[in-house]
Design a protein around this motif. Structure first.
Motif, PDB file in Angstrom:
ATOM      1  N   PHE A   1       0.859  -1.158   0.028  1.00  0.00           N
ATOM      2  CA  PHE A   1       0.039  -0.005   0.018  1.00  0.00           C
ATOM      3  C   PHE A   1       0.978   1.202   0.190  1.00  0.00           C
ATOM      4  O   PHE A   1       2.097   1.117   0.310  1.00  0.00           O
ATOM      5  CB  PHE A   1      -0.901   0.124   1.021  1.00  0.00           C
ATOM      6  CG  PHE A   1      -0.126   0.089   2.444  1.00  0.00           C
ATOM      7  CD1 PHE A   1       0.123   1.254   3.205  1.00  0.00           C
ATOM      8  CD2 PHE A   1       0.243  -1.065   3.239  1.00  0.00           C
ATOM      9  CE1 PHE A   1       0.686   1.581   4.548  1.00  0.00           C
ATOM     10  CE2 PHE A   1       0.721  -0.924   4.553  1.00  0.00           C
ATOM     11  CZ  PHE A   1       1.208   0.368   4.853  1.00  0.00           C
ATOM     12  N   THR A   2       0.318   2.347  -0.348  1.00  0.00           N
ATOM     13  CA  THR A   2       1.017   3.768  -0.119  1.00  0.00           C
ATOM     14  C   THR A   2       0.169   4.716   0.667  1.00  0.00           C
ATOM     15  O   THR A   2      -0.882   4.613   0.811  1.00  0.00           O
ATOM     16  CB  THR A   2       1.389   4.246  -1.388  1.00  0.00           C
ATOM     17  OG1 THR A   2       0.086   4.496  -2.215  1.00  0.00           O
ATOM     18  CG2 THR A   2       1.927   3.361  -2.598  1.00  0.00           C
ATOM     19  N   VAL A   3       0.744   5.548   1.169  1.00  0.00           N
ATOM     20  CA  VAL A   3       0.227   6.568   1.937  1.00  0.00           C
ATOM     21  C   VAL A   3       0.753   7.985   1.292  1.00  0.00           C
ATOM     22  O   VAL A   3       2.037   8.355   1.432  1.00  0.00           O
ATOM     23  CB  VAL A   3       0.492   6.602   3.351  1.00  0.00           C
ATOM     24  CG1 VAL A   3      -0.077   7.921   4.069  1.00  0.00           C
ATOM     25  CG2 VAL A   3       0.158   5.536   4.329  1.00  0.00           C
ATOM     26  N   GLU A   4       0.251   8.815   0.496  1.00  0.00           N
ATOM     27  CA  GLU A   4       0.379   9.857  -0.146  1.00  0.00           C
ATOM     28  C   GLU A   4       0.624  11.041   0.796  1.00  0.00           C
ATOM     29  O   GLU A   4      -0.046  11.529   1.720  1.00  0.00           O
ATOM     30  CB  GLU A   4      -0.404  10.085  -1.374  1.00  0.00           C
ATOM     31  CG  GLU A   4      -0.650   9.155  -2.395  1.00  0.00           C
ATOM     32  CD  GLU A   4       0.607   8.775  -3.235  1.00  0.00           C
ATOM     33  OE1 GLU A   4       1.367   9.717  -3.145  1.00  0.00           O
ATOM     34  OE2 GLU A   4       0.686   7.925  -3.657  1.00  0.00           O
ATOM     35  N   PRO A   5       1.671  11.948   0.331  1.00  0.00           N
ATOM     36  CA  PRO A   5       1.714  13.165   1.100  1.00  0.00           C
ATOM     37  C   PRO A   5       0.405  13.909   1.012  1.00  0.00           C
ATOM     38  O   PRO A   5      -0.092  14.120  -0.083  1.00  0.00           O
ATOM     39  CB  PRO A   5       2.828  13.905   0.434  1.00  0.00           C
ATOM     40  CG  PRO A   5       3.600  12.917  -0.111  1.00  0.00           C
ATOM     41  CD  PRO A   5       2.723  11.710  -0.568  1.00  0.00           C
TER      42      PRO A   5
ATOM     43  N   VAL B   1      -8.537   4.639   3.254  1.00  0.00           N
ATOM     44  CA  VAL B   1      -8.185   3.528   4.152  1.00  0.00           C
ATOM     45  C   VAL B   1      -7.560   2.366   3.549  1.00  0.00           C
ATOM     46  O   VAL B   1      -7.512   2.248   2.389  1.00  0.00           O
ATOM     47  CB  VAL B   1      -9.583   3.007   4.633  1.00  0.00           C
ATOM     48  CG1 VAL B   1     -10.249   4.040   5.733  1.00  0.00           C
ATOM     49  CG2 VAL B   1     -10.411   2.428   3.435  1.00  0.00           C
ATOM     50  N   VAL B   2      -6.942   1.570   4.352  1.00  0.00           N
ATOM     51  CA  VAL B   2      -6.115   0.365   3.897  1.00  0.00           C
ATOM     52  C   VAL B   2      -6.906  -0.572   4.881  1.00  0.00           C
ATOM     53  O   VAL B   2      -6.597  -0.441   6.082  1.00  0.00           O
ATOM     54  CB  VAL B   2      -4.828   0.486   4.063  1.00  0.00           C
ATOM     55  CG1 VAL B   2      -4.142  -1.019   3.797  1.00  0.00           C
ATOM     56  CG2 VAL B   2      -3.892   1.511   3.010  1.00  0.00           C
TER      57      VAL B   2
ATOM     58  N   GLN C   1      -8.116  -1.194  -0.261  1.00  0.00           N
ATOM     59  CA  GLN C   1      -7.425   0.279  -0.039  1.00  0.00           C
ATOM     60  C   GLN C   1      -8.237   1.145  -1.174  1.00  0.00           C
ATOM     61  O   GLN C   1      -8.375   0.887  -2.293  1.00  0.00           O
ATOM     62  CB  GLN C   1      -5.988   0.207  -0.358  1.00  0.00           C
ATOM     63  CG  GLN C   1      -5.376  -0.193  -1.611  1.00  0.00           C
ATOM     64  CD  GLN C   1      -3.911  -0.226  -1.433  1.00  0.00           C
ATOM     65  OE1 GLN C   1      -3.037   0.849  -0.970  1.00  0.00           O
ATOM     66  NE2 GLN C   1      -3.177  -1.045  -2.052  1.00  0.00           N
ATOM     67  N   ALA C   2      -9.086   2.058  -0.455  1.00  0.00           N
ATOM     68  CA  ALA C   2      -9.680   2.941  -1.373  1.00  0.00           C
ATOM     69  C   ALA C   2      -9.877   4.251  -0.522  1.00  0.00           C
ATOM     70  O   ALA C   2      -9.734   4.518   0.672  1.00  0.00           O
ATOM     71  CB  ALA C   2     -11.256   2.352  -1.568  1.00  0.00           C
ATOM     72  N   THR C   3     -10.375   5.289  -1.370  1.00  0.00           N
ATOM     73  CA  THR C   3     -10.741   6.615  -0.835  1.00  0.00           C
ATOM     74  C   THR C   3     -12.225   6.378  -0.176  1.00  0.00           C
ATOM     75  O   THR C   3     -12.940   5.224  -0.406  1.00  0.00           O
ATOM     76  CB  THR C   3     -10.862   7.617  -1.486  1.00  0.00           C
ATOM     77  OG1 THR C   3     -12.193   7.265  -2.749  1.00  0.00           O
ATOM     78  CG2 THR C   3      -9.726   7.840  -2.395  1.00  0.00           C
TER      79      THR C   3
ATOM     80  N   SER D   1     -19.465   1.851  -3.070  1.00  0.00           N
ATOM     81  CA  SER D   1     -19.541   0.347  -3.153  1.00  0.00           C
ATOM     82  C   SER D   1     -20.043  -0.032  -2.016  1.00  0.00           C
ATOM     83  O   SER D   1     -20.814  -1.452  -2.180  1.00  0.00           O
ATOM     84  CB  SER D   1     -18.214  -0.297  -3.355  1.00  0.00           C
ATOM     85  OG  SER D   1     -17.299   0.283  -2.300  1.00  0.00           O
ATOM     86  N   HIS D   2     -20.197   0.263  -0.883  1.00  0.00           N
ATOM     87  CA  HIS D   2     -20.609  -0.173   0.476  1.00  0.00           C
ATOM     88  C   HIS D   2     -21.467   0.634   1.288  1.00  0.00           C
ATOM     89  O   HIS D   2     -22.043   0.291   2.219  1.00  0.00           O
ATOM     90  CB  HIS D   2     -19.453  -0.530   1.243  1.00  0.00           C
ATOM     91  CG  HIS D   2     -18.814  -1.461   0.887  1.00  0.00           C
ATOM     92  ND1 HIS D   2     -18.834  -3.026   0.831  1.00  0.00           N
ATOM     93  CD2 HIS D   2     -17.229  -1.517   0.082  1.00  0.00           C
ATOM     94  CE1 HIS D   2     -17.776  -3.577   0.271  1.00  0.00           C
ATOM     95  NE2 HIS D   2     -17.058  -2.615  -0.411  1.00  0.00           N
TER      96      HIS D   2
END
Length: 250
Positions: free
Chosen positions: A36-40, A211-212, A222-224, A231-232
């Motif tokens: 996964f990634t966490v963007e600045p 979230v991851v 992993q999605a915004t 979706s949910h």
């Protein structure tokens, strides 16, 4: 601490990247091919049931646990290779380990001395987390919420580009939770990366950008938050649908 006094101040970006992280204990995969990634500029929630592998993954990010396979970098560099780690990454994985006879300020001063940081960082950090009036009180007399704030102050000492926090709202009263949410949002708004692990889904819904979600040691989504809503419906629904299924989604 430039970020706290001026929320518009920008800092060098540092992206968190995990690629194929895997860790076994006694032949069982605690973490299995996690990427996964966490963007600045964002706050990412790191979620999963107890035993999902969250803490092990965070410890691998920080070089506290050696991965069997895979790689974790912060700003493209493994934690162990950072020349001044406290100035790149601030981490609070637990609110224990404080010497009960030391004051809150003394605790921070010891860290600044060890890291060759100016003593003024300790004063700035304890003020920023709202413990200024308790700076000379012994930590043994601190409540759980106060110890959480002190752990956050410790993470902030190097004015880092990245924050990695495990259950930072544990023990905070409602006003403290609101304060923490505002603080982390402003921190990310300066171009910094924030990764937060928590079980409080309602708070995560209000705090994070994305979230991851881990389940049985693997990333199941992993999605915004917007993507999850499409979706949910909401984060809580997504979490339970993704972590109660018997089959792991790839």
């Amino acid at each position: 601490m430039r970020v706290h006094n001026d929320p518009m101040t920008r800092v060098p970006a540092a992206r968190i990247e995990a690629s194929g992280l895997t860790k076994h204990y006694s032949g069982v995969a605690a973490v299995d091919d996690v990427s996964f990634t966490v963007e600045p500029g964002s706050v990412t929630g790191f979620l999963g049931p107890n035993g999902a592998g969250k803490t092990t993954t965070l410890r691998m990010l920080l070089g506290l646990v050696r991965a069997d396979r895979g790689r974790a970098t912060i700003g493209g560099v493994e934690y162990r290779d950072l020349p001044a780690p406290l100035e790149v990454v601030g981490a609070a994985l637990e609110s224990t380990g404080f010497h009960p006879s030391r004051t809150g300020l003394d605790h921070l001063l010891i860290y600044t001395k060890a890291a060759a940081l100016p003593a003024s960082r300790a004063t700035a950090a304890i003020e920023e987390v709202g413990l200024g009036e308790a700076r000379n009180r012994r930590v043994g007399a601190y409540s759980l919420g106060m110890r959480q704030r002190l752990a956050l102050a410790t993470a902030l000492l190097g004015d880092p580009a990245v924050l990695i926090l495990d259950e930072p709202a544990n023990g905070l009263d409602p006003a403290g939770v609101v304060w923490l949410r505002s603080f982390l949002r402003k921190y990310a708004a300066t171009g910094r990366s924030v990764l937060v692990s928590s079980h409080v889904l309602t708070e995560m819904q209000q705090l994070v950008d994305r979230v991851v979600i881990l389940h049985r040691g693997r990333v199941v989504r992993q999605a915004t938050l917007t993507e999850l809503a499409d979706s949910h419906g909401d984060l809580e629904t997504a979490f339970f649908e993704l972590t109660t299924n018997q089959e792991i989604r790839s």
